[in-house]
Enzyme design. Structure first.
Site, PDB file in Angstrom:
ATOM      1  N   SER A   1       0.879  -1.230  -0.119  1.00 36.58           N
ATOM      2  CA  SER A   1      -0.033  -0.161   0.032  1.00 36.58           C
ATOM      3  C   SER A   1       0.960   1.306   0.146  1.00 36.58           C
ATOM      4  CB  SER A   1      -1.013  -0.037   1.053  1.00 36.58           C
ATOM      5  OG  SER A   1      -2.125   0.828   1.082  1.00 36.58           O
TER       6      SER A   1
ATOM      7  N   GLU B   1      -1.676  -2.638  -8.011  1.00 35.07           N
ATOM      8  CA  GLU B   1      -3.137  -2.837  -7.248  1.00 35.07           C
ATOM      9  C   GLU B   1      -3.390  -1.749  -6.688  1.00 35.07           C
ATOM     10  OE1 GLU B   1      -3.648  -3.096  -3.467  1.00 35.07           O
ATOM     11  OE2 GLU B   1      -1.713  -1.605  -3.289  1.00 35.07           O
TER      12      GLU B   1
ATOM     13  N   HIS C   1      -5.086  -5.207  -1.448  1.00 34.38           N
ATOM     14  CA  HIS C   1      -6.018  -4.968  -0.383  1.00 34.38           C
ATOM     15  C   HIS C   1      -6.987  -6.077  -0.628  1.00 34.38           C
ATOM     16  CE1 HIS C   1      -3.983  -1.068  -0.621  1.00 34.38           C
ATOM     17  NE2 HIS C   1      -4.239  -0.842   0.609  1.00 34.38           N
TER      18      HIS C   1
END
Length: 304
Positions: A111, A209, A275
């Site tokens: 992330s 992502e 995620h």
């Protein structure tokens, strides 16, 4: 440069270089690390929440100190991030990359941690791991067993092999390619364009992502990478989980298909990393063989 594999009983550092972790989630995640044979040690400033900015775990100086200390401590064999959120871009300019070069260790997170992955690759040439974090993933209830099992790669230096139908792969663009794996969170990569920490995709396989972004935002960020030339010399693309709302799935899928349609490199969608649950860890900076036609991936081991 690959870090050394882990052994059972190793002491591993847990730091919060971005947002503040939830204490109960972090405690559960630490328990998971212990359950697989590791001995986690918390950074000194993990719970020193920044009084000026509530979205930071501590001041920039304190978060950077924790990162430096964990790499400098010879008793610490790996550094795990507690959670993402926001804040690692604030650390990148002042990170002492020579410390990481001289003390190579497993560095694990995803992330917002994408900013550090990219910076470390550029200035330390260290293989790092895009993987589930201690509080936000390992601290979930119930914990996903496959997520935990992906940590096994840190103990055993063997290639990661993923094929359909065990993995829900979809080929957006057929073909084969081989190259060094780079990438991470789409928003963070787009934020890095035009900086000293901009992603290099030339001759590489790009992994992307995201979480809960509307179709127009995915479109805009892909265009930003395109305008920055990031798809001109890329060898292939792997799309992870985008964790989309049901109302956005069809339109976002159309965005991805139309965006990559003009390109000749292979594009494989559906790798369960990011995620999502399960959230598989993958070593960034190692070589990957991608066959979108056969829906197959082979990723080189990230430890030695």
């Amino acid at each position: 440069m690959k870090p050394q594999r882990l052994n059972y009983g190793d002491r591993v550092g847990v730091i919060a270089p971005a947002g503040p972790p939830v204490e109960e989630e972090l405690k559960r995640g630490l328990g998971v690390l212990r359950s697989i044979g590791l001995n986690p040690v918390l950074g000194a400033h993990v719970f020193n929440q920044n009084l000026t900015f509530s979205y930071l775990a501590a001041s920039d100086e304190a978060r950077l100190e924790d990162l430096h200390c964990m790499f400098l401590d010879p008793c610490i064999k790996a550094v795990f991030c507690a959670r993402g959120g926001y804040g690692t871009a604030r650390l990148a300019p002042n990170l002492d990359y020579s410390i990481l070069r001289c003390n190579p260790k497993v560095f694990w997170g995803y992330s917002d941690i994408t900013y550090l992955h990219t910076a470390i690759h550029k200035y330390s040439n260290l293989v790092t791991f895009h993987g589930p974090m201690v509080a936000s993933d390992l601290g979930r209830t119930p914990i996903n067993n496959e997520t935990t099992l992906s940590l096994r790669q840190l103990f055993i230096p063997e290639n990661i092999i993923c094929r359909y139908p065990e993995f829900p792969f979809i080929s957006i663009q057929d073909g084969k390619a081989e190259g060094v794996l780079v990438g991470g969170n789409l928003t963070v990569l787009a934020d890095g364009m035009g900086t000293d920490f901009e992603l290099n995709t030339d001759g590489r396989i790009l992994f992307l992502e995201e979480i809960d972004e509307p179709a127009y935002r995915i479109d805009a960020m892909l265009l930003q990478l395109q305008f920055a030339g990031k798809f001109e010399h890329v060898k292939g693309v792997i799309l992870g989980d985008f964790n989309l709302k049901a109302s956005e799935r069809d339109e976002s899928q159309n965005v991805l298909r139309q965006f990559f349609n003009p390109y000749k490199f292979p594009v494989l969608q559906g790798f369960p990393a990011g995620h999502c649950a399960p959230n598989y860890g993958i070593p960034l900076g190692t070589r990957v063989y991608l066959d979108a036609t056969a829906r197959f991936l082979q990723i080189e081991a990230g430890v030695k």
